[in-house]
Design a protein around this motif. Structure first.
Motif, PDB file in Angstrom:
ATOM      1  N   ARG A   2       0.823  -1.207   0.000  1.00 27.70           N
ATOM      2  CA  ARG A   2       0.000   0.000   0.000  1.00 27.70           C
ATOM      3  C   ARG A   2       0.856   1.255   0.000  1.00 27.70           C
ATOM      4  O   ARG A   2       0.486   2.253  -0.620  1.00 27.70           O
ATOM      5  CB  ARG A   2      -0.921   0.021   1.214  1.00 27.70           C
ATOM      6  N   SER A   3       1.977   1.233   0.691  1.00 24.42           N
ATOM      7  CA  SER A   3       2.824   2.429   0.737  1.00 24.42           C
ATOM      8  C   SER A   3       3.428   2.720  -0.634  1.00 24.42           C
ATOM      9  O   SER A   3       3.584   3.882  -1.006  1.00 24.42           O
ATOM     10  CB  SER A   3       3.926   2.265   1.784  1.00 24.42           C
ATOM     11  N   LYS A   4       3.761   1.687  -1.402  1.00 21.23           N
ATOM     12  CA  LYS A   4       4.293   1.903  -2.744  1.00 21.23           C
ATOM     13  C   LYS A   4       3.223   2.500  -3.648  1.00 21.23           C
ATOM     14  O   LYS A   4       3.492   3.439  -4.408  1.00 21.23           O
ATOM     15  CB  LYS A   4       4.785   0.585  -3.343  1.00 21.23           C
ATOM     16  N   THR A   5       2.016   1.999  -3.558  1.00 20.53           N
ATOM     17  CA  THR A   5       0.917   2.510  -4.374  1.00 20.53           C
ATOM     18  C   THR A   5       0.627   3.959  -4.004  1.00 20.53           C
ATOM     19  O   THR A   5       0.445   4.813  -4.889  1.00 20.53           O
ATOM     20  CB  THR A   5      -0.345   1.653  -4.174  1.00 20.53           C
ATOM     21  N   PHE A   6       0.616   4.257  -2.723  1.00 27.62           N
ATOM     22  CA  PHE A   6       0.373   5.618  -2.257  1.00 27.62           C
ATOM     23  C   PHE A   6       1.481   6.544  -2.757  1.00 27.62           C
ATOM     24  O   PHE A   6       1.207   7.648  -3.244  1.00 27.62           O
ATOM     25  CB  PHE A   6       0.290   5.650  -0.725  1.00 27.62           C
ATOM     26  N   PHE A   7       2.736   6.102  -2.669  1.00 24.31           N
ATOM     27  CA  PHE A   7       3.864   6.911  -3.124  1.00 24.31           C
ATOM     28  C   PHE A   7       3.761   7.192  -4.628  1.00 24.31           C
ATOM     29  O   PHE A   7       3.983   8.314  -5.070  1.00 24.31           O
ATOM     30  CB  PHE A   7       5.186   6.203  -2.812  1.00 24.31           C
ATOM     31  N   VAL A   8       3.393   6.197  -5.400  1.00 24.32           N
ATOM     32  CA  VAL A   8       3.250   6.374  -6.844  1.00 24.32           C
ATOM     33  C   VAL A   8       2.125   7.367  -7.146  1.00 24.32           C
ATOM     34  O   VAL A   8       2.274   8.245  -8.001  1.00 24.32           O
ATOM     35  CB  VAL A   8       2.998   5.019  -7.542  1.00 24.32           C
ATOM     36  N   LEU A   9       1.012   7.260  -6.455  1.00 24.82           N
ATOM     37  CA  LEU A   9      -0.096   8.190  -6.675  1.00 24.82           C
ATOM     38  C   LEU A   9       0.277   9.621  -6.304  1.00 24.82           C
ATOM     39  O   LEU A   9      -0.091  10.571  -7.002  1.00 24.82           O
ATOM     40  CB  LEU A   9      -1.331   7.736  -5.899  1.00 24.82           C
ATOM     41  N   VAL A  10       1.011   9.783  -5.214  1.00 27.29           N
ATOM     42  CA  VAL A  10       1.460  11.119  -4.807  1.00 27.29           C
ATOM     43  C   VAL A  10       2.432  11.679  -5.843  1.00 27.29           C
ATOM     44  O   VAL A  10       2.353  12.862  -6.203  1.00 27.29           O
ATOM     45  CB  VAL A  10       2.102  11.070  -3.398  1.00 27.29           C
ATOM     46  N   ALA A  11       3.326  10.846  -6.344  1.00 27.26           N
ATOM     47  CA  ALA A  11       4.289  11.298  -7.357  1.00 27.26           C
ATOM     48  C   ALA A  11       3.565  11.709  -8.642  1.00 27.26           C
ATOM     49  O   ALA A  11       3.903  12.727  -9.260  1.00 27.26           O
ATOM     50  CB  ALA A  11       5.299  10.195  -7.645  1.00 27.26           C
ATOM     51  N   ILE A  12       2.570  10.949  -9.047  1.00 23.41           N
ATOM     52  CA  ILE A  12       1.801  11.283 -10.252  1.00 23.41           C
ATOM     53  C   ILE A  12       1.054  12.605 -10.059  1.00 23.41           C
ATOM     54  O   ILE A  12       1.027  13.454 -10.948  1.00 23.41           O
ATOM     55  CB  ILE A  12       0.837  10.137 -10.617  1.00 23.41           C
ATOM     56  N   ALA A  13       0.453  12.784  -8.897  1.00 21.45           N
ATOM     57  CA  ALA A  13      -0.278  14.027  -8.627  1.00 21.45           C
ATOM     58  C   ALA A  13       0.666  15.226  -8.636  1.00 21.45           C
ATOM     59  O   ALA A  13       0.339  16.280  -9.202  1.00 21.45           O
ATOM     60  CB  ALA A  13      -1.000  13.915  -7.287  1.00 21.45           C
ATOM     61  N   ALA A  14       1.830  15.088  -8.030  1.00 25.49           N
ATOM     62  CA  ALA A  14       2.800  16.190  -8.000  1.00 25.49           C
ATOM     63  C   ALA A  14       3.282  16.513  -9.411  1.00 25.49           C
ATOM     64  O   ALA A  14       3.389  17.691  -9.790  1.00 25.49           O
ATOM     65  CB  ALA A  14       3.974  15.824  -7.105  1.00 25.49           C
ATOM     66  N   ALA A  15       3.572  15.491 -10.197  1.00 26.51           N
ATOM     67  CA  ALA A  15       4.026  15.713 -11.568  1.00 26.51           C
ATOM     68  C   ALA A  15       2.943  16.404 -12.389  1.00 26.51           C
ATOM     69  O   ALA A  15       3.234  17.304 -13.187  1.00 26.51           O
ATOM     70  CB  ALA A  15       4.416  14.387 -12.207  1.00 26.51           C
ATOM     71  N   TYR A  16       1.705  16.015 -12.196  1.00 29.70           N
ATOM     72  CA  TYR A  16       0.600  16.643 -12.923  1.00 29.70           C
ATOM     73  C   TYR A  16       0.485  18.120 -12.562  1.00 29.70           C
ATOM     74  O   TYR A  16       0.356  18.982 -13.434  1.00 29.70           O
ATOM     75  CB  TYR A  16      -0.718  15.929 -12.629  1.00 29.70           C
ATOM     76  N   LEU A  17       0.540  18.416 -11.276  1.00 32.02           N
ATOM     77  CA  LEU A  17       0.398  19.804 -10.840  1.00 32.02           C
ATOM     78  C   LEU A  17       1.538  20.668 -11.362  1.00 32.02           C
ATOM     79  O   LEU A  17       1.314  21.780 -11.842  1.00 32.02           O
ATOM     80  CB  LEU A  17       0.330  19.877  -9.317  1.00 32.02           C
ATOM     81  N   LEU A  18       2.758  20.174 -11.273  1.00 33.54           N
ATOM     82  CA  LEU A  18       3.895  20.958 -11.751  1.00 33.54           C
ATOM     83  C   LEU A  18       3.846  21.119 -13.265  1.00 33.54           C
ATOM     84  O   LEU A  18       4.138  22.187 -13.800  1.00 33.54           O
ATOM     85  CB  LEU A  18       5.202  20.293 -11.317  1.00 33.54           C
ATOM     86  N   GLY A  19       3.480  20.082 -13.977  1.00 30.51           N
ATOM     87  CA  GLY A  19       3.385  20.161 -15.429  1.00 30.51           C
ATOM     88  C   GLY A  19       2.274  21.085 -15.886  1.00 30.51           C
ATOM     89  O   GLY A  19       2.432  21.838 -16.854  1.00 30.51           O
ATOM     90  N   ALA A  20       1.154  21.058 -15.195  1.00 27.73           N
ATOM     91  CA  ALA A  20       0.035  21.930 -15.554  1.00 27.73           C
ATOM     92  C   ALA A  20       0.405  23.392 -15.343  1.00 27.73           C
ATOM     93  O   ALA A  20       0.065  24.252 -16.156  1.00 27.73           O
ATOM     94  CB  ALA A  20      -1.199  21.570 -14.738  1.00 27.73           C
ATOM     95  N   ARG A  21       1.117  23.686 -14.277  1.00 35.52           N
ATOM     96  CA  ARG A  21       1.518  25.064 -14.001  1.00 35.52           C
ATOM     97  C   ARG A  21       2.493  25.547 -15.072  1.00 35.52           C
ATOM     98  O   ARG A  21       2.366  26.639 -15.600  1.00 35.52           O
ATOM     99  CB  ARG A  21       2.154  25.165 -12.625  1.00 35.52           C
ATOM    100  N   ALA A  22       3.478  24.738 -15.406  1.00 36.26           N
ATOM    101  CA  ALA A  22       4.453  25.117 -16.437  1.00 36.26           C
ATOM    102  C   ALA A  22       3.764  25.244 -17.787  1.00 36.26           C
ATOM    103  O   ALA A  22       4.094  26.134 -18.578  1.00 36.26           O
ATOM    104  CB  ALA A  22       5.571  24.084 -16.499  1.00 36.26           C
ATOM    105  N   GLY A  23       2.825  24.372 -18.067  1.00 40.09           N
ATOM    106  CA  GLY A  23       2.116  24.434 -19.338  1.00 40.09           C
ATOM    107  C   GLY A  23       1.305  25.701 -19.473  1.00 40.09           C
ATOM    108  O   GLY A  23       1.242  26.308 -20.546  1.00 40.09           O
ATOM    109  N   ARG A  24       0.678  26.128 -18.405  1.00 38.48           N
ATOM    110  CA  ARG A  24      -0.129  27.343 -18.442  1.00 38.48           C
ATOM    111  C   ARG A  24       0.745  28.570 -18.672  1.00 38.48           C
ATOM    112  O   ARG A  24       0.389  29.474 -19.437  1.00 38.48           O
ATOM    113  CB  ARG A  24      -0.918  27.479 -17.132  1.00 38.48           C
ATOM    114  N   GLU A  25       1.907  28.610 -18.025  1.00 43.41           N
ATOM    115  CA  GLU A  25       2.811  29.744 -18.211  1.00 43.41           C
ATOM    116  C   GLU A  25       3.290  29.819 -19.661  1.00 43.41           C
ATOM    117  O   GLU A  25       3.346  30.889 -20.249  1.00 43.41           O
ATOM    118  CB  GLU A  25       3.993  29.633 -17.259  1.00 43.41           C
TER     119      GLU A  25
END
Length: 60
Positions: A2-25
């Protein structure tokens, strides 16, 4: 497991947020460049000239 799955989901969410911000700029930068080009005096004059030529061609 479960901790690996949670870590992967958190990493995906962080990557999405950072990519969306850079894309908007980058999107805002591109829009600014296009607006600057479209509103430049040379382009405005060319658009007016093209509109006059098109109107003249329609009249034939």
């Amino acid at each position: 497991m479960r901790s690996k799955t949670f870590f992967v989901l958190v990493a995906i969410a962080a990557a999405y947020l950072l990519g969306a911000r850079a894309g908007r700029e980058r999107y805002e930068q591109i829009v600014g460049s296009v607006e600057s080009f479209w509103n430049s005096p040379d382009v405005k004059a060319a658009r007016k000239k093209a509109a006059k030529q098109a109107a003249k061609a329609r009249g034939r």
